[in-house]
Design an enzyme around this catalytic site. Structure first.
Site, PDB file in Angstrom:
ATOM      1  CG  ASP A 127      -1.967  -1.078   1.204  1.00  0.00           C
ATOM      2  OD1 ASP A 127      -2.424  -1.423   0.099  1.00  0.00           O
ATOM      3  OD2 ASP A 127      -2.350  -1.563   2.277  1.00  0.00           O
ATOM      4  CG  ASP A 149      -6.641  -1.303  -1.291  1.00  0.00           C
ATOM      5  OD1 ASP A 149      -6.867  -2.521  -1.385  1.00  0.00           O
ATOM      6  OD2 ASP A 149      -5.677  -0.830  -0.648  1.00  0.00           O
TER       7      ASP A 149
END
Length: 173
Positions: A127, A149
């Site tokens: 991330d 995401d």
């Protein structure tokens, strides 16, 4: 005799497949470039704007870092859950009749596969997007996320939209 429902490929499966491949390519391309081309781990944090930084976070859990798994058994269990979810979403995709539903499912599938590739190859999900704001002297930070995401959330929003406002709903005059 009623018509058989398709199991793996239906009328709009190709539309969903294109959405999945685009989401997957954008996700994996951004991760490869940030990790090995730009070398984000050595340069972080990288301010992109007043509310956005690029950072490195290794997510060993699921959404929002829930249920972190550091051992190989836990990581493979999370990967197996993701594979099962993608297969079930694909069966759903084969049966849809609305283009927005097909695109939405494709985005979710592509995002899930992107994060699954990270988990299988890197041991955790990479991330890198950090949204933040300073309000009245206090800094607020959102969780760190990636483009997979974003695709998953966009897909869920599309599914919710179609549920609340279905395309065949009767319109008021």
């Amino acid at each position: 005799m009623p018509a058989k429902k398709p199991v793996l490929y239906g009328r709009l499966t190709g539309v969903g497949l294109i959405a999945a491949l685009l989401a997957l390519a954008l996700d994996q391309g951004s991760k490869v470039w940030l990790l090995w081309g730009f070398d984000l781990p050595a340069r972080q944090p990288v301010p992109v704007g007043p509310f956005l930084d690029l950072v490195v976070v290794w997510n060993t859990g699921i959404s929002y870092g829930l249920f972190p798994q550091t051992g190989p058994l836990g990581q493979w269990a999370l990967l197996a859950v993701k594979v099962i979810a993608v297969l079930l979403l694909w069966v759903w995709l084969a049966r849809v009749e609305a283009r927005l539903t097909a695109v939405s499912l494709g985005l979710i599938i592509g995002g899930a596969i992107g994060n699954a590739i990270d988990r299988a190859t890197l041991g955790a999900v990479f991330d890198f997007v950090l949204l933040h704001a300073t309000i009245a002297g206090e800094t607020w930070r959102w969780y760190v996320f990636n483009l997979a995401d974003v695709a998953i959330v966009a897909g869920v929003i599309g599914l919710v939209y179609e549920t609340v406002w279905p395309p065949d709903a009767v319109k008021a005059p």
